[in-house]
Design an enzyme around this catalytic site. Structure first.
Site, PDB file in Angstrom:
ATOM      1  N   ASP A  94       0.871  -1.186   0.000  1.00 54.39           N
ATOM      2  CA  ASP A  94       0.000   0.000   0.000  1.00 54.39           C
ATOM      3  C   ASP A  94       0.900   1.226   0.000  1.00 54.39           C
ATOM      4  O   ASP A  94       1.295   1.745   1.039  1.00 54.39           O
ATOM      5  CB  ASP A  94      -0.929  -0.017   1.210  1.00 54.39           C
ATOM      6  CG  ASP A  94      -2.070   0.985   1.037  1.00 54.39           C
ATOM      7  OD1 ASP A  94      -2.138   1.661  -0.015  1.00 54.39           O
ATOM      8  OD2 ASP A  94      -2.905   1.090   1.959  1.00 54.39           O
ATOM      9  N   ALA A  95       1.249   1.638  -1.215  1.00 49.55           N
ATOM     10  CA  ALA A  95       2.303   2.636  -1.398  1.00 49.55           C
ATOM     11  C   ALA A  95       1.771   3.917  -2.026  1.00 49.55           C
ATOM     12  O   ALA A  95       2.398   4.965  -1.928  1.00 49.55           O
ATOM     13  CB  ALA A  95       3.398   2.045  -2.271  1.00 49.55           C
ATOM     14  N   LYS A  96       0.646   3.822  -2.698  1.00 42.41           N
ATOM     15  CA  LYS A  96      -0.002   4.980  -3.340  1.00 42.41           C
ATOM     16  C   LYS A  96       0.981   5.798  -4.163  1.00 42.41           C
ATOM     17  O   LYS A  96       1.035   7.011  -4.069  1.00 42.41           O
ATOM     18  CB  LYS A  96      -0.746   5.821  -2.303  1.00 42.41           C
ATOM     19  CG  LYS A  96      -1.818   4.992  -1.568  1.00 42.41           C
ATOM     20  CD  LYS A  96      -2.750   5.790  -0.711  1.00 42.41           C
ATOM     21  CE  LYS A  96      -3.888   4.962  -0.142  1.00 42.41           C
ATOM     22  NZ  LYS A  96      -3.523   3.978   0.877  1.00 42.41           N
ATOM     23  N   ARG A  97       1.756   5.098  -5.003  1.00 42.74           N
ATOM     24  CA  ARG A  97       2.744   5.745  -5.848  1.00 42.74           C
ATOM     25  C   ARG A  97       2.099   6.258  -7.127  1.00 42.74           C
ATOM     26  O   ARG A  97       0.909   6.080  -7.365  1.00 42.74           O
ATOM     27  CB  ARG A  97       3.876   4.763  -6.172  1.00 42.74           C
ATOM     28  CG  ARG A  97       4.625   4.245  -4.948  1.00 42.74           C
ATOM     29  CD  ARG A  97       5.308   5.349  -4.179  1.00 42.74           C
ATOM     30  NE  ARG A  97       6.355   4.837  -3.305  1.00 42.74           N
ATOM     31  CZ  ARG A  97       6.223   4.616  -1.997  1.00 42.74           C
ATOM     32  NH1 ARG A  97       5.082   4.843  -1.387  1.00 42.74           N
ATOM     33  NH2 ARG A  97       7.240   4.174  -1.283  1.00 42.74           N
TER      34      ARG A  97
ATOM     35  N   ASP B  99      -1.814   9.971   1.632  1.00 39.42           N
ATOM     36  CA  ASP B  99      -2.617   8.855   2.153  1.00 39.42           C
ATOM     37  C   ASP B  99      -3.534   9.419   3.237  1.00 39.42           C
ATOM     38  O   ASP B  99      -3.501  10.619   3.505  1.00 39.42           O
ATOM     39  CB  ASP B  99      -1.669   7.779   2.710  1.00 39.42           C
ATOM     40  CG  ASP B  99      -2.275   6.384   2.673  1.00 39.42           C
ATOM     41  OD1 ASP B  99      -3.459   6.242   3.047  1.00 39.42           O
ATOM     42  OD2 ASP B  99      -1.575   5.447   2.284  1.00 39.42           O
TER      43      ASP B  99
END
Lengths: 272, 272
Positions: A94-97, B99
């Protein structure tokens, strides 16, 4: 891992639970801090106690990066342990890159090759060429942020963009990207009522659903509006499971909390 | 570092150049690969050769993460070297994070505390509560993606959201967030004609402008439409500088490429 493998595992375990490994040293049992790698020891104990109840694990990279190189090592050890001890589990970074093409390729390499995660979460703001480098990887999955579980989702995601909400535009547009069959989507449980419309756009995609539990989302509502005949849901719970207790019984407490959710899932699956 | 410090440095050096440290082991001189930490050695040589011509350095985290723990160590060494040897330089972690609140706090801790960067790039898709945790840090800066330099910027950023393009909505909305004085914005040079409208919304904010050089943006155009009386621009160049040569003269070649840009900047500053 293919989506078919994941679907089989869901049927076998009667669970579509994903456990979020968002490990904060201030919240884990104090006695673990004496260990050389408290984060990894905590994760290993949680995984060993819950692997039969969950189908996916999702370390949030922020919680590891915050501890610098030590944190990064804990993340590496955690993903290696998951892949070696429980290869049947689906793993999510879960890195949201998301960045321009050549940069997204480097992120894809980091998460899919260097760390061998099955999937990574990606933000859509920079569009097609920021996401397609992730989609090139066979049997790897890109989980695109669509409608997130936080309050800030209403700032831009639900705003009307040429007659349709931005998150719907993201869903619709992403279907035209190359290798879009490797896409999954993040849809927050706190917005379960949006799920039937989302299913009109992406009827057969996996949805990763955060926000059940600590953030107040309802499992029943999510399933009512979001479940397909193949299930195609991964319901994430982080704090509600991993911090169920902060003493020596933390792993058993996590297993009990996970089982409570898994039994609800089993009941829903049996009723459908 | 405060924006006033940065503005003084710009005037002193007659430069608003930011050098992007996007280091790819396939592109650096082969002989460096024999070193224990080729990425750091490459960065150090580039920084030493160019520090008098630039005011900011921007490692893109993807390029470090792609090499796992070794890459993370190279990043740590690079930021430590920048802070120790050249504390007058402004440092940017080009990380494009973002996030939910408690998670963004961890990212802020990673980049502002653990690594002591002056700033970090953040994606706006998740809204207010995903950005505000970064803004809490005094004398640290959050560089929000507004209009990026890639083709995918047209997928969502320039789409009309209730009568105004999404990137303008992002700019406008962000001004109401707590500690918004700590915001800067990413605006791609490839879209220089958008800059005058952007300046109507954020007249005095620093803009970080990628896309000059390799991506085809024009320095003159960016300055014509985006410069304020305090300058308030950071023009980034990565590949055009750091890969100017891939043999033993790479650092001198980088300095020459940086100087070409710096002299253009000086001419523009002197003409204004």
């Amino acid at each position: 891992m293919t989506t078919d493998n994941l679907r089989s595992e869901i049927q076998k375990k009667k669970s579509f639970l994903c456990i979020g490994l968002d490990v904060d040293l201030d919240k884990i049992p104090k006695y673990l801090l004496e260990q050389e790698d408290p984060i990894f020891e905590f994760n290993k104990a949680i995984i060993d106690a819950t692997h039969h109840l969950a189908v996916a694990y999702k370390p949030n990279t922020a919680f590891y990066e915050a501890y610098g190189i030590k944190g990064w090592k804990s993340l590496q050890k955690t993903i290696s342990y998951l892949n070696e001890a429980y290869p049947e589990l689906f793993t999510i970074a879960d890195a949201k890159r998301g960045d321009i093409g050549n940069t997204s390729s480097m992120y894809a390499k980091a998460f899919f090759e260097d760390m061998a995660f099955d999937s990574v979460t990606v933000a859509p703001y920079m569009g097609k060429d920021s996401v397609e480098p992730f989609l090139e990887f066979k049997s790897k999955h890109t989980i695109l942020l669509a409608l997130t579980s936080n309050q800030g989702a209403f700032d831009f995601q639900t705003q009307n963009i040429e007659g349709v909400e931005l998150y719907k535009k993201v869903l619709e547009t992403s279907k035209s990207w190359e290798n879009s069959e490797n896409l999954m989507y993040v849809v927050g449980a706190t917005k379960a009522e949006f799920l039937s419309e989302i299913r009109n756009i992406v009827p057969n995609s996996f949805l990763l659903v955060p926000g059940v539990g600590a953030q107040g989302g309802s499992l029943e509502e999510v399933c009512r509006y979001g479940m397909t005949s193949n299930v195609d849901l991964l319901i994430n719970s982080s704090r509600g499971i991993i911090y169920a207790s902060n003493t020596t019984d933390f792993a058993q407490a996590a297993a009990a909390a996970a089982e409570t959710l898994q039994l609800q899932m089993k009941a829903i699956l049996n009723a459908n």
